[in-house]
Scaffold this motif. Structure first.
Motif, PDB file in Angstrom:
ATOM      1  N   LYS A 105       0.834  -1.214   0.000  1.00 60.95           N
ATOM      2  CA  LYS A 105       0.000   0.000   0.000  1.00 60.95           C
ATOM      3  C   LYS A 105       0.862   1.255   0.000  1.00 60.95           C
ATOM      4  O   LYS A 105       0.601   2.205  -0.765  1.00 60.95           O
ATOM      5  N   GLN A 109       0.786   3.774  -3.093  1.00 58.68           N
ATOM      6  CA  GLN A 109       0.210   5.095  -2.841  1.00 58.68           C
ATOM      7  C   GLN A 109       1.206   6.207  -3.143  1.00 58.68           C
ATOM      8  O   GLN A 109       0.848   7.219  -3.764  1.00 58.68           O
ATOM      9  N   ASP A 113       0.613   9.057  -5.877  1.00 58.61           N
ATOM     10  CA  ASP A 113       0.574  10.455  -5.445  1.00 58.61           C
ATOM     11  C   ASP A 113       1.582  11.302  -6.199  1.00 58.61           C
ATOM     12  O   ASP A 113       1.321  12.473  -6.512  1.00 58.61           O
ATOM     13  N   ILE A 134      -5.767   3.170  -5.067  1.00 59.49           N
ATOM     14  CA  ILE A 134      -4.372   2.993  -4.667  1.00 59.49           C
ATOM     15  C   ILE A 134      -3.782   1.738  -5.298  1.00 59.49           C
ATOM     16  O   ILE A 134      -2.671   1.764  -5.846  1.00 59.49           O
TER      17      ILE A 134
END
Length: 508
Positions: A105, A109, A113, A134
């Motif tokens: 994760k 992520q 981002d 995600i």
């Protein structure tokens, strides 16, 4: 003022253009504009980047990168490489997998981002994200990044690039079941997800065991990059059959991160076994399971009972680089109040010594254990060594007498190789003591790591193990003339001991 502004703008545009064309320049740009930090550059980033660019071109379809932990492999090959690839190849589909849910994760992520950030958009990308999950984000050009944990389903998902990042936890390096799971997942699930013959597989990991995923993929056509934190000898790194980097002996891989002094401290903290595996990419612990790591047993000096000490010497066949080490092992043996045999390994010396150094090391051990008889196996160079050691002892005693020192009085004798039982069978005889905690290593034992290394890598099915040290330990149970000291205040009878006496030696 106008000229100054022009120069600033021009410099910024140059950075952006370089970032779109070169992965390491992309990393420099990301660190400055997104992390607001200085990129700690090093040659190995460029070397890895050349191989990653070849994956995008279709020249390399199978790539393994072994690198020490915390040396930037995930940052470069996951968090930077996938966004970089999308700049010029936004249609590419990736599957990314690693061992843990939290780690998956986090990496997924942070990658997503960054792709959504102003710093990335300023590079002039020509796509938009249309799915913002995600674990499964995609763009309007057909590209996708699907992230998952090792073992999870990938049904219906296909990719141009499969990135496997540390698929095994370090704590599971001794678990055959965990390693089987990783291999089964790779071969049974992930490989079938590749879209075509140009699709690539990148495996990035620190080595954890001889039979981790990289070990199991030996000789399967992978291009391999092996980066050690420190190298003992001079090494040459090639790319496209041309010399790329010449690394001097004892040159740290990433000196601005870990210099020689720091690496030495890390080695002390990690221990030689883990340092060799994770930092040098030289694992030697295979999941054979005959001697399990969990059953290792140690003892403090002050806890050691009275024992009969012996020095066993294995002379090896030769001093060539490929020959086994010569070994000198001091051990003690006794019987406790419960009639259990206790074998304690007290000190170990090993190496590829020339004859004079070999004799000198034997003398060193004899001085440490002046009452210990010395046994030398008369195989290979053993006969010559036995003769030369006696001469050397005589020479040393002459010096000791002249200097008013105590002379060496150890009994030194040779023994013929025990041919009735194979070396492997002799070593296997250690198992009852090892498994019950009655084979112990003194905490202050010199070079105990070598014996532990050999024990954990020992495979009774293999004809040629690296086993000279543990072979010396095993001789304590079978040699004529090796007797345990009985500490149970009774006569030295052998009837109640777990080993029976046969022709002057101990046998299971």
């Amino acid at each position: 003022m106008l000229d100054n502004n022009y120069n600033i703008i021009n410099a910024e545009l140059i950075k952006r253009e370089l970032a779109k064309k070169n992965l390491v320049d992309f990393m420099r740009y990301k660190f400055e504009k997104y992390y607001n930090a200085t990129f700690n550059d090093n040659w190995h980033y460029d070397y890895i980047a050349e191989h990653l660019e070849s994956c995008l071109k279709g020249d390399i379809t199978r790539l393994i990168i072994n690198e020490p932990p915390s040396y930037g492999k995930t940052e470069q090959i996951v968090k930077c490489f996938m966004p970089y690839a999308w700049i010029n190849h936004p249609h590419l589909k990736f599957i990314y997998t690693t061992y843990g849910g939290d780690l998956t994760k986090e990496n997924a992520q942070t990658t997503r981002d960054f792709i959504k950030s102003k710093a990335y958009i300023n590079l002039g990308i020509n796509f938009k994200l249309i799915n913002d999950e995600i674990y499964n984000f995609s763009n309007d050009k057909g590209g996708r990044v699907f992230s998952t944990t090792v073992g999870s389903a990938v049904t219906g998902i296909h990719c141009n690039g499969l990135i496997i990042d540390d698929p095994l936890k370090a704590i599971e390096s001794f678990s055959k079941a965990a390693k089987d799971k990783v291999e089964d997942y790779y071969k049974g699930s992930l490989l079938s997800r590749l879209l075509d013959s140009k699709s690539f597989v990148i495996i990035i990991m620190q080595r954890l065991a001889t039979d981790d995923l990289v070990g199991r993929l030996e000789d399967t056509g992978f291009t391999k990059i092996c980066l050690k934190a420190i190298n003992e000898k001079k090494e040459y790194y090639y790319f496209n059959n041309e010399l790329y980097y010449e690394r001097e002996a004892n040159e740290p891989l990433f000196a601005t991160k870990h210099d020689l002094a720091t690496l030495e401290r890390i080695k002390t903290e990690m221990g030689e076994l883990e340092f060799s595996t994770q930092m040098l990419q030289e694992p030697y612990v295979s999941e054979v399971g005959f001697f399990e790591k969990e059953k290792l047993s140690f003892i403090n000096d002050y806890e050691i009972p009275s024992q009969n000490d012996y020095i066993i010497i294995d002379s090896a066949e030769s001093t060539s680089k490929t020959a086994d080490d010569r070994a000198i092992v001091a051990s003690g043996i006794s019987i406790n109040e419960d009639n259990q045999t206790l074998l304690i390994v007290k000190d170990i010396l090993h190496g590829k010594w020339e004859l004079e150094d070999f004799c000198e090391n034997a003398i060193t051990m004899m001085l440490r254990y002046p009452n210990a008889p010395v046994f030398i196996e008369l195989a290979g160079g053993g006969i010559t060594f036995h003769r030369e050691l006696l001469k050397y002892i005589n020479k040393k005693n002459t010096e000791f007498r002249r200097d008013g020192k105590a002379i060496l009085t150890n009994i030194v004798q040779g023994f013929k190789p025990i041919i009735k039982e194979s070396k492997n069978h002799q070593i296997q005889a250690l198992a009852p003591l090892y498994n019950t905690g009655f084979l112990k290593f003194k905490h202050t034992c010199l070079n105990k790591e070598q014996a532990i290394k050999e024990l954990l890598a020992f495979d009774p099915a293999k004809k040629n193990n690296t086993d000279n040290v543990i072979d010396c330990i095993a001789k304590m149970l079978i040699l004529d003339g090796v007797y345990p000291l009985d500490n149970n205040n009774s006569k030295n009878t052998l009837s109640n001991i777990s080993f029976r006496f046969k022709k002057g030696g101990w046998r299971i």
